[in-house]
Enzyme design. Structure first.
Site, short mmCIF file in Angstrom:
data_model
loop_
_atom_site.label_atom_id
_atom_site.label_comp_id
_atom_site.label_asym_id
_atom_site.label_seq_id
_atom_site.Cartn_x
_atom_site.Cartn_y
_atom_site.Cartn_z
N HIS A 194 -3.76 -3.01 -7.88
CA HIS A 194 -5.34 -3.44 -7.58
C HIS A 194 -6.14 -3.45 -8.59
CE1 HIS A 194 -7.92 -3.71 -3.79
NE2 HIS A 194 -7.96 -4.88 -4.27
N GLU B 184 0.97 -1.05 0.05
CA GLU B 184 -0.12 0.16 0.08
C GLU B 184 0.85 1.30 0.01
OE1 GLU B 184 -3.17 0.29 -0.21
OE2 GLU B 184 -4.12 -1.61 0.66
#
Length: 179
Positions: free
Chosen positions: A155, A116
């Protein structure tokens, strides 16, 4: 940077309760890049870490009520200032990809590492984030040889229509040239 016993040596390790065992730890073969900010488009405050650690106070901000009870984690978080945090050892399954598919294979959490970046789809990432992401990626490629440049994805690519991160401001060309 180096990885020792599935932990990144230069990362601040904070163990998340949101993980489980991989079906096959030898099958780590995908790297997924994400972005996250809590509340959306706001940085700092420690809310991402609290979410991954299962300690987020749902009453702290009105937005948190919308995600109340969410149990997620990522292997790594790279903050805007370049600080790297690890929440799940790489040989364990972090809960970052959700319903996902890469090249016809579902359940990407089973065989991927999730990173992330503190950010948002429509805000450029920082130079230090790219630098740290490059360093981390090189260490991952060295330690997990089933991952290569072609097996690094966003993602949005493994959950199209459901996810949009890392977003249009993520500079894939810059990142891939550096690794």
């Amino acid at each position: 940077m180096k990885i020792d016993n599935h932990i990144l040596s230069d990362a601040n390790f904070l163990e998340s309760p949101h993980f489980d065992e991989r079906h096959d730890p030898a099958d780590i073969s995908l790297l997924v890049i994400h972005n996250i900010s809590l509340p959306p488009n706001q940085f700092g405050g420690g809310y991402i870490q609290e979410l991954f650690l299962g300690k987020l106070d749902w009453n702290e901000h009105w937005y948190f009520k919308q995600i109340e009870g969410l149990r997620v984690s990522s292997h790594l978080l790279i903050q805007r200032d370049g600080q790297v945090m690890q929440f799940v050892p790489f040989d364990k399954r972090a809960w970052h990809a959700g319903v996902s598919n890469f090249e016809g294979r579902e359940a990407c959490n089973d065989y991927s590492i999730g990173i992330e970046l503190e950010g948002a789809d429509d805000i450029p990432f920082t130079d230090i984030q790219y630098q740290k992401l490059t360093e981390v990626t090189k260490a991952i490629l060295k330690s997990y040889p089933k991952i290569n440049k072609e097996r690094i994805t966003g993602h949005s690519d493994i959950a199209p229509g459901r996810k949009t991160d890392p977003g249009p401001f993520f500079d894939w060309a810059l990142y891939k040239d550096k690794i």
